[in-house]
Design a protein around this motif. Structure first.
Motif, short mmCIF file in Angstrom:
data_model
loop_
_atom_site.label_atom_id
_atom_site.label_comp_id
_atom_site.label_asym_id
_atom_site.label_seq_id
_atom_site.Cartn_x
_atom_site.Cartn_y
_atom_site.Cartn_z
N ILE A 41 0.82 -1.21 0.00
CA ILE A 41 0.00 0.00 0.00
C ILE A 41 0.85 1.27 0.00
O ILE A 41 0.65 2.16 -0.83
CB ILE A 41 -0.98 -0.01 1.19
N MET A 42 1.80 1.36 0.92
CA MET A 42 2.58 2.59 1.02
C MET A 42 3.41 2.88 -0.23
O MET A 42 3.40 4.02 -0.71
CB MET A 42 3.47 2.58 2.25
N PRO A 43 4.11 1.91 -0.79
CA PRO A 43 4.85 2.22 -2.03
C PRO A 43 3.92 2.69 -3.16
O PRO A 43 4.26 3.63 -3.88
CB PRO A 43 5.53 0.90 -2.40
N ILE A 44 2.75 2.07 -3.27
CA ILE A 44 1.82 2.48 -4.32
C ILE A 44 1.34 3.90 -4.08
O ILE A 44 1.26 4.70 -5.01
CB ILE A 44 0.66 1.47 -4.44
N TRP A 45 1.04 4.25 -2.82
CA TRP A 45 0.64 5.63 -2.51
C TRP A 45 1.75 6.62 -2.85
O TRP A 45 1.48 7.77 -3.18
CB TRP A 45 0.28 5.76 -1.04
N LEU A 46 2.99 6.18 -2.71
CA LEU A 46 4.12 7.05 -3.01
C LEU A 46 4.50 7.05 -4.49
O LEU A 46 5.48 7.66 -4.89
CB LEU A 46 5.32 6.66 -2.15
N GLY A 47 3.74 6.32 -5.30
CA GLY A 47 3.96 6.33 -6.75
C GLY A 47 5.00 5.34 -7.24
O GLY A 47 5.48 5.45 -8.36
N THR A 48 5.36 4.37 -6.43
CA THR A 48 6.31 3.33 -6.85
C THR A 48 5.60 1.98 -6.84
O THR A 48 4.54 1.84 -6.23
CB THR A 48 7.53 3.28 -5.91
N PRO A 49 6.16 0.99 -7.50
CA PRO A 49 5.51 -0.33 -7.48
C PRO A 49 5.63 -0.99 -6.10
O PRO A 49 6.45 -0.59 -5.28
CB PRO A 49 6.27 -1.13 -8.54
N ALA A 50 4.81 -2.00 -5.87
CA ALA A 50 4.89 -2.77 -4.64
C ALA A 50 6.31 -3.32 -4.47
O ALA A 50 6.98 -3.64 -5.45
CB ALA A 50 3.88 -3.90 -4.66
N GLN A 51 6.76 -3.40 -3.24
CA GLN A 51 8.13 -3.80 -2.95
C GLN A 51 8.22 -5.25 -2.47
O GLN A 51 8.82 -5.54 -1.44
CB GLN A 51 8.70 -2.87 -1.87
N LEU A 52 7.63 -6.17 -3.21
CA LEU A 52 7.63 -7.58 -2.82
C LEU A 52 8.86 -8.30 -3.36
O LEU A 52 8.78 -9.32 -4.03
CB LEU A 52 6.35 -8.26 -3.30
N ASN A 53 10.01 -7.75 -3.04
CA ASN A 53 11.29 -8.37 -3.40
C ASN A 53 12.22 -8.24 -2.20
O ASN A 53 11.89 -7.59 -1.22
CB ASN A 53 11.88 -7.72 -4.65
N MET A 54 13.38 -8.86 -2.27
CA MET A 54 14.29 -8.85 -1.13
C MET A 54 14.74 -7.44 -0.75
O MET A 54 14.82 -7.11 0.42
CB MET A 54 15.52 -9.72 -1.39
N ALA A 55 15.01 -6.60 -1.75
CA ALA A 55 15.45 -5.23 -1.46
C ALA A 55 14.35 -4.45 -0.75
O ALA A 55 14.61 -3.73 0.22
CB ALA A 55 15.86 -4.53 -2.75
N GLY A 56 13.11 -4.61 -1.21
CA GLY A 56 11.98 -3.92 -0.58
C GLY A 56 11.74 -4.41 0.83
O GLY A 56 11.48 -3.61 1.73
N MET A 57 11.81 -5.72 1.03
CA MET A 57 11.61 -6.28 2.36
C MET A 57 12.72 -5.83 3.31
O MET A 57 12.47 -5.53 4.47
CB MET A 57 11.54 -7.80 2.29
N LYS A 58 13.94 -5.79 2.80
CA LYS A 58 15.07 -5.38 3.63
C LYS A 58 14.91 -3.92 4.06
O LYS A 58 15.14 -3.58 5.22
CB LYS A 58 16.38 -5.57 2.88
N SER A 59 14.47 -3.07 3.16
CA SER A 59 14.31 -1.66 3.52
C SER A 59 13.12 -1.45 4.46
O SER A 59 13.12 -0.51 5.25
CB SER A 59 14.16 -0.80 2.27
#
Length: 96
Positions: A41-59
């Motif tokens: 939800i938050m990445p989409i609200w910020l105009g980026t794609p969903a972060q369902l990858n290792m880098a997104g989870m780590k951040s």
């Protein structure tokens, strides 16, 4: 937060009969909201794609503990309110 807490009650309210079980379900609920909120939800609200990858989870990892704590507190409060409401009869109406 109130809507998310109410959703917990609707989904898992019957499973919080003990503090331990409630805390476990609350933890799971926190993890679910971490995935849904911090990674989708938050990445989409910020105009980026969903972060369902290792880098997104780590951040998003630092917020995981906050989501789990929120879920546990929600479960404990729900458990206490349910116990309290079960122990009290509904007050009689003062109007005649």
């Amino acid at each position: 937060s109130a809507l998310i807490g109410a959703a917990f009650g609707l989904l898992f309210g019957g499973k919080t009969d003990t503090l331990l079980r409630g805390s476990a379900w609350g933890s799971a609920y926190g993890v679910i909201w971490w995935f849904a909120g911090a990674l989708v939800i938050m990445p989409i609200w910020l105009g980026t794609p969903a972060q369902l990858n290792m880098a997104g989870m780590k951040s998003a990892m630092p917020s995981l503990m906050g989501h789990v704590i929120y879920g546990v507190i929600t479960a404990i409060v729900f458990n206490r309110l349910a116990e309290r409401s079960a122990g009290h009869a509904i007050a009689p109406s003062l109007s005649r």
